[in-house]
Design an enzyme around this catalytic site. Structure first.
Site, PDB file in Angstrom:
ATOM      1  N   ASP A  64       0.807  -1.228   0.000  1.00  0.00           N
ATOM      2  CA  ASP A  64       0.000   0.000   0.000  1.00  0.00           C
ATOM      3  C   ASP A  64       0.836   1.273   0.000  1.00  0.00           C
ATOM      4  O   ASP A  64       0.351   2.340  -0.349  1.00  0.00           O
ATOM      5  CB  ASP A  64      -0.942   0.017   1.216  1.00  0.00           C
ATOM      6  CG  ASP A  64      -0.207  -0.150   2.546  1.00  0.00           C
ATOM      7  OD1 ASP A  64       1.021  -0.328   2.534  1.00  0.00           O
ATOM      8  OD2 ASP A  64      -0.855  -0.107   3.607  1.00  0.00           O
ATOM      9  N   HIS A  65       2.094   1.182   0.373  1.00  0.00           N
ATOM     10  CA  HIS A  65       2.923   2.392   0.486  1.00  0.00           C
ATOM     11  C   HIS A  65       3.591   2.753  -0.842  1.00  0.00           C
ATOM     12  O   HIS A  65       3.413   3.830  -1.374  1.00  0.00           O
ATOM     13  CB  HIS A  65       4.001   2.209   1.561  1.00  0.00           C
ATOM     14  CG  HIS A  65       3.499   2.399   2.961  1.00  0.00           C
ATOM     15  ND1 HIS A  65       2.531   1.615   3.526  1.00  0.00           N
ATOM     16  CD2 HIS A  65       3.844   3.294   3.921  1.00  0.00           C
ATOM     17  CE1 HIS A  65       2.298   2.023   4.766  1.00  0.00           C
ATOM     18  NE2 HIS A  65       3.082   3.043   5.029  1.00  0.00           N
ATOM     19  N   ASP A 119       4.163  -0.961  11.292  1.00  0.00           N
ATOM     20  CA  ASP A 119       3.675   0.359  10.914  1.00  0.00           C
ATOM     21  C   ASP A 119       3.121   1.004  12.179  1.00  0.00           C
ATOM     22  O   ASP A 119       2.399   0.352  12.940  1.00  0.00           O
ATOM     23  CB  ASP A 119       2.573   0.237   9.851  1.00  0.00           C
ATOM     24  CG  ASP A 119       2.266   1.603   9.268  1.00  0.00           C
ATOM     25  OD1 ASP A 119       2.774   1.910   8.181  1.00  0.00           O
ATOM     26  OD2 ASP A 119       1.535   2.380   9.922  1.00  0.00           O
ATOM     27  N   ARG A 379      -0.381  13.037   9.811  1.00  0.00           N
ATOM     28  CA  ARG A 379       0.943  13.632  10.079  1.00  0.00           C
ATOM     29  C   ARG A 379       1.179  14.826   9.159  1.00  0.00           C
ATOM     30  O   ARG A 379       0.905  14.732   7.961  1.00  0.00           O
ATOM     31  CB  ARG A 379       2.053  12.605   9.854  1.00  0.00           C
ATOM     32  CG  ARG A 379       2.018  11.556  10.920  1.00  0.00           C
ATOM     33  CD  ARG A 379       3.171  10.574  10.869  1.00  0.00           C
ATOM     34  NE  ARG A 379       3.064   9.750  12.064  1.00  0.00           N
ATOM     35  CZ  ARG A 379       3.441   8.490  12.155  1.00  0.00           C
ATOM     36  NH1 ARG A 379       3.974   7.883  11.120  1.00  0.00           N
ATOM     37  NH2 ARG A 379       3.301   7.836  13.282  1.00  0.00           N
ATOM     38  N   SER A 536       6.953   7.472  12.631  1.00  0.00           N
ATOM     39  CA  SER A 536       6.863   6.156  11.995  1.00  0.00           C
ATOM     40  C   SER A 536       7.626   5.051  12.737  1.00  0.00           C
ATOM     41  O   SER A 536       8.542   5.321  13.519  1.00  0.00           O
ATOM     42  CB  SER A 536       7.401   6.311  10.581  1.00  0.00           C
ATOM     43  OG  SER A 536       8.124   5.194  10.172  1.00  0.00           O
ATOM     44  N   ARG A 538       9.428   2.987  11.074  1.00  0.00           N
ATOM     45  CA  ARG A 538      10.421   2.503  10.106  1.00  0.00           C
ATOM     46  C   ARG A 538      11.764   2.187  10.767  1.00  0.00           C
ATOM     47  O   ARG A 538      12.425   3.057  11.336  1.00  0.00           O
ATOM     48  CB  ARG A 538      10.592   3.501   8.944  1.00  0.00           C
ATOM     49  CG  ARG A 538      11.055   4.875   9.312  1.00  0.00           C
ATOM     50  CD  ARG A 538      10.941   5.855   8.153  1.00  0.00           C
ATOM     51  NE  ARG A 538       9.557   6.203   7.913  1.00  0.00           N
ATOM     52  CZ  ARG A 538       9.139   7.359   7.391  1.00  0.00           C
ATOM     53  NH1 ARG A 538      10.003   8.272   7.022  1.00  0.00           N
ATOM     54  NH2 ARG A 538       7.858   7.605   7.214  1.00  0.00           N
TER      55      ARG A 538
END
Ligand code: MIC
Ligand code: SF4
Length: 641
Positions: A64-65, A119, A379, A536, A538
């Site tokens: 989806d990203h 996520d 965000r 995030s 990440r």
């Protein structure tokens, strides 16, 4: 003493430790999710553990990203993810099927279960009564291997909702109110648990919006009770068999209670450049707007888009505005196409965007120079949209839609069509875009294009670390500052390539300066203010700096997921004993840490600033388990032993 919902579910899943606030505990994880931008690394790590198949109850891999395919890299990543999912027993949600959190809510989340996802907005599923936690990819890989997840037993903040929202006021305004009260820092190791009479006035998608942005406060997760509204939502998706009622005991005690009277709430707005900068829409009314974007995992449900359609019906977007709408999933897209809502959008002049993260992560729709962008996502960090000079404001779908028509910020209070939109009795459900893994995957070949790199490697930490304060930054440095997404996202599976962009928008010389030090055998240190690493999940914000030679982050405070990622990849998370000592160190100072191993074990360090000739006391922010991984140079090394 009665239990909160949070403690009931944690108790059911407790593997290690005592359920006492502040204690380290480990819990069994039922479900996992990954998305493509963090997923490739998570599956490379999973493979490097030598695991044949996932061991947890349900594992889903979403794309989806990185769905904008400019160059071969992203499609290569999707192919790797599709084939590794089939090989390892993971359900694969194809590009186009929707944003992970929206699809997870529709298809898989269940009350009383535990989920970890790579996520930070994984807690969205708290809207369905699930304990859902964001984590780094490596922690998700370990949960897929059947290992428990470690966390600090949280403080429970009870958020009591009374009354009902007035027309024009939305679930988004509820969470913006919570952000106004709790801010974006200082909420580490807490959870938000919602209760009170107002809860039953909110549908599951509204609850999901509220839980989604708890991530912005930095809480471990947010959760709603599982009640008749939960049942209705599951039934409308044909999943009522998984329903169970979960409520807090009447005598449950919260560590703190915050009350919100929904009936007196008014539309709110987060102003640049933090979701914690909250104002009333009425105070900024009339501000010219250049772009309006509706979508993201916060506000892209069918109910959100129906509200938007009522406002846009028969109107045209202002000539000065570019309006984009991204339905959260294929289910939402199909529903709005069947009932004519899509036609309303098209007639109004909206640009229909893919059901994906898209604009939210700066993948496209970057605003113009100095322009004002009104968005429904979560965000608004500086530069995240792809345009550093743009000003991004976060609002509800109602505020966004009304403003798109006039080209100015509008206050929707009591100005939107009055009747409340009810949840449909049946949602269109179709799992054709989910690929279920074969029972026998022996014939499956994993495809690895040239963009698919290697899992990260690191050496055990040295006993003396000598180097420089390569970068000094202030407060609230987000993972978007550390590791930019947007145009750089396509390098997520290739650590050496992605590392060239570490701190790109903060100091574009950082990557070169750091790697030069690393090549001379010197240590790289980053000095930071409070709330370092917010945003995030990440893990690239740890892996790539580690690749460039980062050995320690010395900060006033570090956010939960980022702290775990630093430990997972062998970087010392160190906190100033006296916050004011932050002022004593300048960028480029020569620094030294001695007796590193012993200091890790004891949890205290003395930093020698050779340039200033001073000693500074630091505390290691790590659990006993994390201390072991720091000595070994990271969690993967520890597991291999
Ligand atoms: C985000 O909203 O910042 C992201 C992109 O979804 C991240 C994950 C990532 O960086 O891949 C998140 O929230 O964890
Ligand atoms: Fe995607 Fe944005 Fe949600 Fe992150 S916050 S998962 S980028 S939609």
């Amino acid at each position: 003493m009665g239990l909160t919902i949070c403690y009931k579910i944690l108790k059911d899943h407790l593997v290690k430790g005592e359920l006492v606030k502040g204690n380290p505990i480990s819990i069994k994880i039922d479900q996992t999710l990954t998305q493509d931008a963090t997923g490739t690394m998570a599956y490379l790590e999973f493979e490097s553990m030598g695991m044949d198949r996932v061991k947890n109850e349900l594992a889903v891999s979403y794309v989806d990203h990185n769905t904008v395919q400019v160059g071969f890299e992203n499609f290569d990543d999707h192919e790797y993810l599709r084939t590794v999912a089939a090989k390892k027993g993971v359900i694969y949600s194809r590009a186009g099927n929707g944003i992970c959190h929206q699809v997870q809510l529709e298809c898989f989340a269940l009350p009383g279960k535990t989920l970890i996802g790579s996520d930070s907005h994984t807690p969205t599923q708290g809207g369905l009564g699930e304990v859902a936690i964001g984590a780094g990819g490596l922690d998700v890989a370990l949960a897929m291997a059947g290992l428990p997840f470690s966390l600090i037993c949280p403080k429970v903040v009870g958020i009591k909702l009374e009354g009902a929202l007035r027309p024009g006021v939305s679930a988004k305004d509820v969470i913006l109110k919570v952000l106004e009260r709790f801010g974006v820092k200082g909420n580490v190791n807490s959870v938000f648990e919602y209760f009170g009479d107002g809860v039953e006035t909110l549908s599951v998608p509204e609850r999901a919006t509220i839980c989604n942005m708890g991530a912005e406060c930095g809480v471990t997760f947010s959760i709603f009770p599982s009640d008749m509204r939960t049942y209705e939502f599951l039934k409308a998706h044909g999943r009522e068999a998984g329903f169970k009622e979960i409520k807090a005991d009447l005598d449950a005690v919260y560590d703190e209670v915050y009350e919100i009277d929904l009936s007196s709430l008014e539309p709110l707005i987060a102003t640049p450049h933090s979701p914690g900068n909250i104002s009333k829409v009425s105070e900024l009314e009339g501000m010219p707007v250049n772009q309006v974007l509706i979508g993201s995992c916060t506000n892209s449900s069918y109910l959100d888009l129906k509200k938007v359609a009522r406002i846009l019906d028969g109107k045209t977007v202002a000539p000065t505005v570019s309006l984009g709408i991204a339905p959260g999933s294929r289910e939402v897209l199909e529903m709005i196409s069947q009932d004519g809502t899509l036609t309303t959008f098209i007639k109004a002049g909206a640009r229909i965007l893919e059901s994906a993260c898209g604009f939210c992560i700066g993948n496209h729709q970057s605003p113009g120079t100095d322009s004002i962008s009104l968005r429904t996502n979560n965000r608004n960090f500086e530069g995240r949209s792809g345009t550093k000079s743009a000003k991004v404001y976060l609002v509800s779908p109602e505020t966004a839609a009304l403003s798109a028509i006039s080209g100015r910020l509008e206050n929707p209070l009591l100005r939107v069509p009055y009747d409340k939109i009810e949840l449909p009795e049946h949602f269109y459900t179709n799992d054709d875009m989910l690929i279920f893994p074969p029972a026998d995957s022996s014939g499956v070949e994993i495809k690895r294009g040239p963009n698919i790199g290697q899992p990260p490697k690191s050496d055990p930490i040295g006993n003396t670390l000598e180097g420089t304060a390569t970068l000094k930054v202030g407060d609230k440095i987000t993972t978007d500052h550390i590791m930019p997404a947007g145009a750089r996202l396509k390098y997520r599976s290739n650590i050496p390539a992605y590392s060239a962009f570490v701190f790109e928008n903060v100091d574009s010389s950082f990557a070169k300066r750091a790697s030069a030090l690393r090549d001379e055998g010197k240590a790289v240190f980053v000095i930071a203010g409070s709330s370092y690493g917010q945003g995030s999940s990440r893990e690239h914000a740890a892996i790539c700096p580690q690749y460039l030679g980062l050995k320690a982050v010395i900060a006033k405070s570090i956010e939960r997921i980022h702290q775990a990622n630093l430990c997972n990849f062998g970087i010392l998370p160190l906190l100033f004993e006296m916050e004011e000592d932050y002022d004593l160190i300048s960028q480029d100072d020569e620094l030294e840490l001695d007796d590193v191993i012993d200091s890790i074990e004891k949890g205290v360090f003395t930093l020698f600033d050779k340039t200033k000739n001073i000693k500074i006391k630091l505390n290691l922010f790590a659990s006993d388990e994390q201390k072991k991984m720091l000595i070994k140079g990271g969690k993967l090394n520890l597991l291999r032993d």
